[in-house]
Motif scaffolding. Structure first.
Motif, short mmCIF file in Angstrom:
data_model
loop_
_atom_site.label_atom_id
_atom_site.label_comp_id
_atom_site.label_asym_id
_atom_site.label_seq_id
_atom_site.Cartn_x
_atom_site.Cartn_y
_atom_site.Cartn_z
N ASP A 161 37.42 46.09 34.35
CA ASP A 161 37.09 47.40 33.77
C ASP A 161 35.61 47.54 33.40
OD1 ASP A 161 39.65 48.33 34.10
OD2 ASP A 161 40.21 48.17 31.98
N SER A 162 34.99 46.47 32.94
CA SER A 162 33.60 46.54 32.49
C SER A 162 32.60 46.57 33.65
CB SER A 162 33.29 45.35 31.58
OG SER A 162 33.36 44.14 32.34
N ASP A 194 34.14 36.78 34.66
CA ASP A 194 35.03 35.62 34.55
C ASP A 194 36.48 36.01 34.86
OD1 ASP A 194 32.95 33.95 33.78
OD2 ASP A 194 33.26 34.33 31.64
N ALA A 195 36.74 37.30 35.02
CA ALA A 195 38.11 37.77 35.25
C ALA A 195 38.64 37.28 36.59
CB ALA A 195 38.15 39.30 35.22
N VAL A 196 39.92 36.91 36.61
CA VAL A 196 40.60 36.49 37.83
C VAL A 196 41.88 37.31 37.94
CG1 VAL A 196 41.69 34.59 39.08
CG2 VAL A 196 39.66 34.15 37.66
N TRP A 202 41.93 36.62 43.16
CA TRP A 202 40.87 37.53 43.63
C TRP A 202 39.89 37.66 42.48
CZ3 TRP A 202 40.67 40.62 48.20
CH2 TRP A 202 39.76 41.66 48.20
N ALA A 203 38.67 37.18 42.69
CA ALA A 203 37.68 37.20 41.62
C ALA A 203 36.30 37.51 42.20
CB ALA A 203 37.66 35.85 40.91
N TYR A 204 35.41 37.92 41.30
CA TYR A 204 34.00 38.18 41.61
C TYR A 204 33.17 37.26 40.72
CZ TYR A 204 35.93 42.43 43.68
OH TYR A 204 36.67 43.32 44.42
#
Length: 141
Positions: free
Chosen positions: A112-113, A83-85, A76-78
């Protein structure tokens, strides 16, 4: 420190019926999201947009594990924002004339950011609504 979000609900439906709701894109759009390119096969990738708090967010996922009627795990990523997955795992366990649905969303600290919309509280409430209301109502109607 990774502390997964875990949401559990017992639904009055057999695991097979819940599995179909989780993996059939025609059923998904009735309670979850419209995911046109979703295919329940290992390694398959999918994308969908969700509107939330005035924004429209691209979601990207890839099927990581699939055990029919028991477990579906996907990333699940945006990709437009981070770049977080993260990973989302759906587990189904038959229990007393129904099925215990457990959702585990792992590694959300990577978001979080991105602000309050992507906070632990926001995700937890979102999953509770999706499973405890939308999926429950869809299956038990």
């Amino acid at each position: 420190m990774n502390t997964p979000i875990t949401v559990q609900y017992k639904l009055n439906a057999p695991a097979e019926k819940i599995w179909k709701a989780l993996t059939d894109k025609n059923e998904m759009k009735s309670w979850y999201f419209t995911i046109r390119d979703f295919e329940p096969e290992l390694g398959k990738e999918f994308d969908f947009y969700e509107s939330c708090d005035g924004g429209k967010y691209l979601h990207h996922g890839r099927i990581l594990e699939i055990i029919p009627n028991k477990k579906l795990k996907h990333s699940w990523a945006y990709p437009e924002l981070s770049d977080a997955v993260t990973t989302v795992t759906w587990e189904l366990e038959p229990e007393d004339n129904g099925t215990m649905v457990t959702l585990i969303h792992d590694h959300i600290e990577g978001f979080d950011s991105l602000g309050e919309t992507f906070s632990r509280t926001s995700f937890t409430e979102g999953w509770k609504s999706i499973i405890g209301q939308s999926l429950k109502e869809y299956l038990e109607k």
